[in-house]
Write a protein that holds these residues in place. Structure first.
Motif, PDB file in Angstrom:
ATOM      1  N   ALA A 126       0.455  -1.365  -0.095  1.00 43.85           N
ATOM      2  CA  ALA A 126       0.226   0.115  -0.051  1.00 43.85           C
ATOM      3  C   ALA A 126       1.119   1.599  -0.228  1.00 43.85           C
ATOM      4  CB  ALA A 126      -0.487   0.098   0.746  1.00 43.85           C
ATOM      5  N   ILE A 127       0.344   2.445  -0.367  1.00 45.46           N
ATOM      6  CA  ILE A 127       0.911   3.469  -0.673  1.00 45.46           C
ATOM      7  C   ILE A 127       0.122   4.513  -0.282  1.00 45.46           C
ATOM      8  CG2 ILE A 127       0.633   3.926  -3.131  1.00 45.46           C
ATOM      9  CD1 ILE A 127       3.382   5.542  -3.175  1.00 45.46           C
ATOM     10  N   GLU A 128       0.586   5.233   0.701  1.00 44.42           N
ATOM     11  CA  GLU A 128      -0.059   6.659   1.747  1.00 44.42           C
ATOM     12  C   GLU A 128       0.455   8.057   0.847  1.00 44.42           C
ATOM     13  OE1 GLU A 128      -1.618   5.204   5.631  1.00 44.42           O
ATOM     14  OE2 GLU A 128       0.435   5.110   5.620  1.00 44.42           O
ATOM     15  N   ALA A 129      -0.458   8.849   0.472  1.00 44.08           N
ATOM     16  CA  ALA A 129      -0.091  10.315   0.356  1.00 44.08           C
ATOM     17  C   ALA A 129      -1.198  11.248   1.182  1.00 44.08           C
ATOM     18  CB  ALA A 129      -0.567  10.615  -0.472  1.00 44.08           C
ATOM     19  N   MET A 130      -0.607  11.759   2.046  1.00 46.94           N
ATOM     20  CA  MET A 130      -1.788  13.263   2.818  1.00 46.94           C
ATOM     21  C   MET A 130      -0.793  14.727   2.481  1.00 46.94           C
ATOM     22  SD  MET A 130      -1.292  13.204   6.833  1.00 46.94           S
ATOM     23  CE  MET A 130       0.131  13.467   7.298  1.00 46.94           C
ATOM     24  N   TYR A 131      -1.198  15.325   2.356  1.00 48.81           N
ATOM     25  CA  TYR A 131      -1.474  16.866   2.571  1.00 48.81           C
ATOM     26  C   TYR A 131      -2.251  17.419   3.594  1.00 48.81           C
ATOM     27  CZ  TYR A 131      -1.843  21.141   0.447  1.00 48.81           C
ATOM     28  OH  TYR A 131      -1.113  23.133   0.360  1.00 48.81           O
ATOM     29  N   ARG A 132      -1.310  18.879   3.751  1.00 50.87           N
ATOM     30  CA  ARG A 132      -1.777  19.376   4.570  1.00 50.87           C
ATOM     31  C   ARG A 132      -1.626  20.645   4.455  1.00 50.87           C
ATOM     32  NH1 ARG A 132      -1.597  16.623  10.138  1.00 50.87           N
ATOM     33  NH2 ARG A 132      -3.305  15.665   8.890  1.00 50.87           N
ATOM     34  N   SER A 133      -2.385  21.389   4.340  1.00 51.66           N
ATOM     35  CA  SER A 133      -2.265  23.229   4.402  1.00 51.66           C
ATOM     36  C   SER A 133      -1.067  23.762   5.646  1.00 51.66           C
ATOM     37  CB  SER A 133      -3.316  24.193   4.028  1.00 51.66           C
ATOM     38  OG  SER A 133      -4.352  24.005   4.703  1.00 51.66           O
ATOM     39  N   GLU A 134      -1.093  25.053   5.443  1.00 51.81           N
ATOM     40  CA  GLU A 134      -0.234  25.919   6.850  1.00 51.81           C
ATOM     41  C   GLU A 134      -1.571  26.179   7.650  1.00 51.81           C
ATOM     42  OE1 GLU A 134       0.851  29.942   5.701  1.00 51.81           O
ATOM     43  OE2 GLU A 134      -1.109  30.111   5.151  1.00 51.81           O
ATOM     44  N   LEU A 135      -0.752  25.808   8.674  1.00 52.12           N
ATOM     45  CA  LEU A 135      -1.455  26.318  10.300  1.00 52.12           C
ATOM     46  C   LEU A 135      -1.130  27.128  10.374  1.00 52.12           C
ATOM     47  CD1 LEU A 135      -1.162  22.243  12.197  1.00 52.12           C
ATOM     48  CD2 LEU A 135      -3.067  24.312  10.841  1.00 52.12           C
ATOM     49  N   TYR A 136      -1.708  28.400  11.186  1.00 55.01           N
ATOM     50  CA  TYR A 136      -1.837  29.318  12.023  1.00 55.01           C
ATOM     51  C   TYR A 136      -1.194  28.547  13.446  1.00 55.01           C
ATOM     52  CZ  TYR A 136      -2.842  32.511   7.851  1.00 55.01           C
ATOM     53  OH  TYR A 136      -4.081  33.211   6.810  1.00 55.01           O
ATOM     54  N   VAL A 137      -0.798  29.387  14.084  1.00 52.79           N
ATOM     55  CA  VAL A 137      -0.177  29.179  15.181  1.00 52.79           C
ATOM     56  C   VAL A 137      -0.541  30.066  16.434  1.00 52.79           C
ATOM     57  CG1 VAL A 137       1.999  28.028  14.417  1.00 52.79           C
ATOM     58  CG2 VAL A 137       2.197  30.190  15.187  1.00 52.79           C
ATOM     59  N   GLU A 138      -0.934  31.270  16.058  1.00 54.91           N
ATOM     60  CA  GLU A 138      -1.492  32.070  17.620  1.00 54.91           C
ATOM     61  C   GLU A 138      -2.593  32.969  16.698  1.00 54.91           C
ATOM     62  OE1 GLU A 138      -0.556  35.645  17.149  1.00 54.91           O
ATOM     63  OE2 GLU A 138       0.224  34.801  15.391  1.00 54.91           O
ATOM     64  N   ASP A 139      -3.177  33.758  17.630  1.00 54.65           N
ATOM     65  CA  ASP A 139      -4.558  34.123  17.095  1.00 54.65           C
ATOM     66  C   ASP A 139      -4.431  35.764  16.152  1.00 54.65           C
ATOM     67  OD1 ASP A 139      -6.591  32.806  18.861  1.00 54.65           O
ATOM     68  OD2 ASP A 139      -6.028  33.810  20.232  1.00 54.65           O
ATOM     69  N   SER A 140      -3.269  35.997  16.752  1.00 59.56           N
ATOM     70  CA  SER A 140      -3.077  36.808  15.769  1.00 59.56           C
ATOM     71  C   SER A 140      -2.845  37.143  14.347  1.00 59.56           C
ATOM     72  CB  SER A 140      -2.534  38.163  16.313  1.00 59.56           C
ATOM     73  OG  SER A 140      -1.241  37.741  15.751  1.00 59.56           O
ATOM     74  N   ASN A 141      -2.425  35.525  13.778  1.00 56.51           N
ATOM     75  CA  ASN A 141      -1.744  35.478  13.003  1.00 56.51           C
ATOM     76  C   ASN A 141      -0.807  35.631  11.754  1.00 56.51           C
ATOM     77  OD1 ASN A 141      -5.199  35.147  11.210  1.00 56.51           O
ATOM     78  ND2 ASN A 141      -4.491  33.807  12.502  1.00 56.51           N
ATOM     79  N   SER A 142       0.086  37.176  12.684  1.00 61.21           N
ATOM     80  CA  SER A 142       1.048  37.323  12.568  1.00 61.21           C
ATOM     81  C   SER A 142       2.279  36.703  12.820  1.00 61.21           C
ATOM     82  CB  SER A 142       1.096  38.822  13.267  1.00 61.21           C
ATOM     83  OG  SER A 142       1.151  38.499  14.999  1.00 61.21           O
ATOM     84  N   ALA A 143       2.167  35.486  13.499  1.00 62.02           N
ATOM     85  CA  ALA A 143       3.899  34.935  13.973  1.00 62.02           C
ATOM     86  C   ALA A 143       3.811  34.033  12.478  1.00 62.02           C
ATOM     87  CB  ALA A 143       3.758  34.136  15.393  1.00 62.02           C
ATOM     88  N   ARG A 144       5.011  33.710  12.338  1.00 60.55           N
ATOM     89  CA  ARG A 144       5.109  32.439  10.986  1.00 60.55           C
ATOM     90  C   ARG A 144       4.415  31.398  11.125  1.00 60.55           C
ATOM     91  NH1 ARG A 144       6.339  29.509   7.414  1.00 60.55           N
ATOM     92  NH2 ARG A 144       8.287  29.304   6.127  1.00 60.55           N
TER      93      ARG A 144
END
Length: 694
Positions: A606-624
């Protein structure tokens, strides 16, 4: 790049339906109990529920935690922290994404027994995947029929011992000094069955200072006194001693050395020990009128955790120290009566029940230093008795009217927190708070065609603060008795279709509006204070496709798109958070695919593939933000039978393309250590043998 409109490609999915409208020879639909509480076809239920059988969840996989088993479920985000001191991070349509440790906002059940504390904080590490029969995952409005803090439901079922007695053993080796061994015995007949399973796992960990040793034991005895009764008794244990905690990294530290531990983790030797014991009894009895089901459980949990809080911070007389030490005693009982009524041309099923759960903590806090020596248990700074009690009566109704199915439920949630503060050197945090709320649910499904069903559902939910969130949220860092629960309203519409004899599709659109969302008010000195400050909206679409493409090839596809934003501005940690900001920890896009090929008996790959878009890390969305990533995993499994012996071998490679990625994030970390890097390319090899006494 041009993207085709959904209006153009969605109808093509249903072209086979017209040809199949007269052909009802479909593969049997999987039966589930989650959501309705009685055994029913998932096809007829007006909500999103997925069943993952043991073969899909465990074969060819390490068997270490739930992240291996839940990838094919849309709406779920399962982040393996590669940190056994903090457990997995699981969110369902955004519920639970903020959890800094363990699992919150999602109801975890194993054989009907909550793995979640009555306050909503839970842990998945106690369940043994070796004994798994199936997993059922419920999302959407009907999750609230399981009480407060049920943004979603993950229910695990262990198998009953059946067939000729057999003993088995297996061992595995993997990258980063990872080893696992297992011994088991099981069997049964029409009167009784048994399972005994013991596993030992140890790892040096991908990152520095992330070693762990876990020992698990599970035993289950199932009795059938007569044709109408089933009684099962299970015992489970988890020993997890001095599990190292590497903590999160800043973005600069990730770029410098992604395998490093946080410097403070090394300085204070951050670690955690868990000793968990649990006993559970399940009884079911059929009567001429209906069915009685009862679950009774009790257990203890001891946790000692060494944190990296600097001694200077603990100079504040109200601070509770840098060592958490508690012993928890918990118990509960759940009873329900399921009553069907044959109304001639329709069937009405009523379920009435009562759930009672309680936990009592003997909780102490100590300084994490003695003189200049760090990472040791020092002077006492906290001494409390905490009690959390949940009492919830409920009633559900299901009415089958030919092609139309109606569902309704009503639950009264009552969760009480009591604190008896016996350390009065700083302030008296004694007191209590009780949360009460009625949560109704409604749903309907209709079979437009033999191969196509549409549904809609609505419900209200309740999420109380956890004991940890209440503990430091008062005005002076004491107990936050004034925190309110978050309340939500959910709407879901969807369809379920059979596109071919071996192909099933589920499509769901949902909207969740939440008031009084719990957010971080401030984070300093190793402690986070919480507040009710936000209104949020989550909208999304989920797609699940399962197909047997040929006799030897099958595939799974799961896609989730979710737009999770604050719909009202608020102030947090001294900053203004604007309306429209994204909720941290929730990816906008998640995609999972798997192809499994069995070219011959005893051979599969079997082969699995997974994609996940970016994750904001805090509420202001200003941190990397944590960048998006795509991963590929490959496995091969071989099995041979020689008389009474069965041999199996597994070879697995994770992260085939050796990508750098952030496996999980710590939302809102006050020190900016948001990022937990995932491992590079990693190998796994295992072998096992089973002897059957025929």
């Amino acid at each position: 790049m041009h993207r085709p409109s959904p209006r153009l490609w969605l109808p093509t999915l249903f072209l086979p339906l017209a040809a199949q409208a007269e052909d009802t020879r479909y593969q049997a639909e999987p039966l589930v109990v989650t959501g309705s509480r009685y055994q029913a076809s998932g096809w007829r239920l007006p909500f999103s529920v997925n069943r993952i059988d043991a073969e899909q969840a465990t074969l060819g996989k390490p068997g270490v935690n739930l992240s291996e088993a839940l990838g094919s479920v849309p709406g779920l985000v399962v982040q393996n922290r590669q940190n056994h001191a903090q457990d997995l991070q699981i969110s369902s349509r955004g519920f639970g994404a903020r959890a800094a440790f363990g699992i919150r906002g999602i109801k975890l059940l194993a054989d009907g027994v909550p793995l979640s504390n009555p306050d909503g904080q839970g842990q998945a590490a106690t369940f043994d995947l070796d004994t798994l029969e199936r997993i059922e995952v419920l999302r959407g409005p009907f999750a609230s029929v399981y009480g407060s803090n049920s943004g979603g439901v993950i229910q695990l079922f262990s198998r009953d011992g059946q067939g000729a007695p057999r003993v088995s053993a297996d061992t595995s080796q993997a990258a980063y000094g990872t080893r696992r061994t297992r011994l088991a015995a099981e069997g049964g007949n029409a009167q009784a069955g048994f399972i005994i399973n013991r596993s030992h796992f140890e790892t040096d960990g991908y990152r520095d200072h992330s070693g762990a040793i876990l020992d698990k034991t599970f035993a289950k005895l199932t009795l059938h006194p007569d044709d109408l009764s089933t009684l099962s008794l299970s015992v489970s244990e988890l020993d997890q001693n001095d599990t190292q905690d590497p903590q999160g990294l800043t973005w600069a530290q990730v770029q410098s050395d992604r395998r490093a531990a946080a410097p403070s983790a090394l300085l204070f030797d951050t670690r955690k020990s868990v000793d968990h014991r649990q006993l559970a009894l399940n009884y079911e009895r059929g009567f001429a009128a209906g069915t009685w089901q009862s679950t009774l459980y009790s257990g203890t949990r001891r946790v000692i955790q060494y944190q990296s809080i600097p001694p200077a911070v603990q100079g504040n007389p109200t601070h509770s120290g840098g060592v958490i030490d508690f012993e928890r005693r918990f118990h509960g009982i759940g009873n329900r009566w399921i009553q069907p009524f044959d109304l001639g041309g329709s069937l009405l099923t009523l379920t009435a029940g009562l759930d009672y759960d309680q936990s009592r903590d003997e909780r102490q806090g100590y300084e994490n230093f003695i003189g200049s020596t760090l990472g040791v248990k020092g002077a006492l700074r906290r001494d409390e008795r905490n009690r959390v009690t949940s009492l919830s009566p409920y009633v559900q109704a299901a009415w089958q009217l030919g092609k139309l199915d109606l569902q309704a439920g009503l639950r009264h949630n009552q969760v009480e927190f009591e604190v008896d503060d016996r350390f009065l050197g700083n302030s008296d945090d004694s007191g209590s708070v009780t949360y009460r709320e009625l949560t109704p649910t409604l749903g309907a499904s209709y079979a437009l065609l033999p191969a196509l069903s549409v549904y809609a559902s609505w419900g209200q939910g309740l999420e109380t603060p956890t004991l940890n969130e209440l503990s430091y949220s008062g005005a002076n860092g004491g107990f936050g008795f004034d925190l309110k629960p978050a309340t939500s309203e959910q709407i879901e519409v969807g369809l379920k279709a059979r596109l071919a004899a071996g192909t099933r599709l589920q499509l769901a659109l949902f909207q969740i509006d939440t008031d009084d969302e719990l957010v971080v008010a401030s984070a300093s000195g190793g402690r986070s204070r919480f507040q009710n400050a936000a209104q949020t909206r989550r909208r999304g679409i989920e797609l699940a496709l399962e197909s047997r493409l040929s006799e030897s090839l099958r595939g799974h596809l799961a896609y989730t798109r979710i737009d999770a934003t604050y719909s009202q501005a608020f102030s947090s940690n001294g900053r203004m958070i604007d309306a429209g900001n994204h909720l941290p920890g929730i990816p906008a896009h998640s995609l999972y695919g798997e192809l499994n090929w069995q070219p011959a008996s005893g051979v599969s790959t079997a082969i699995e593939a997974m994609y996940r878009s970016e994750l904001y890390v805090e509420d202001s969305n200003s941190a990397r933000s944590a960048p998006s990533y795509a991963l590929f995993n490959w496995q091969a499994r071989f099995e041979q039978r020689v008389g009474a012996l069965t041999f199996d071998q597994v070879l697995r490679i994770d992260n085939l393309l050796d990508r750098d990625y952030i496996g999980s994030v710590i939302v809102g970390d006050g020190n900016g250590r948001y990022y937990e890097p995932g491992p590079e390319r990693a190998w796994y090899i295992g072998a096992g043998v089973q002897y059957r006494f025929d």
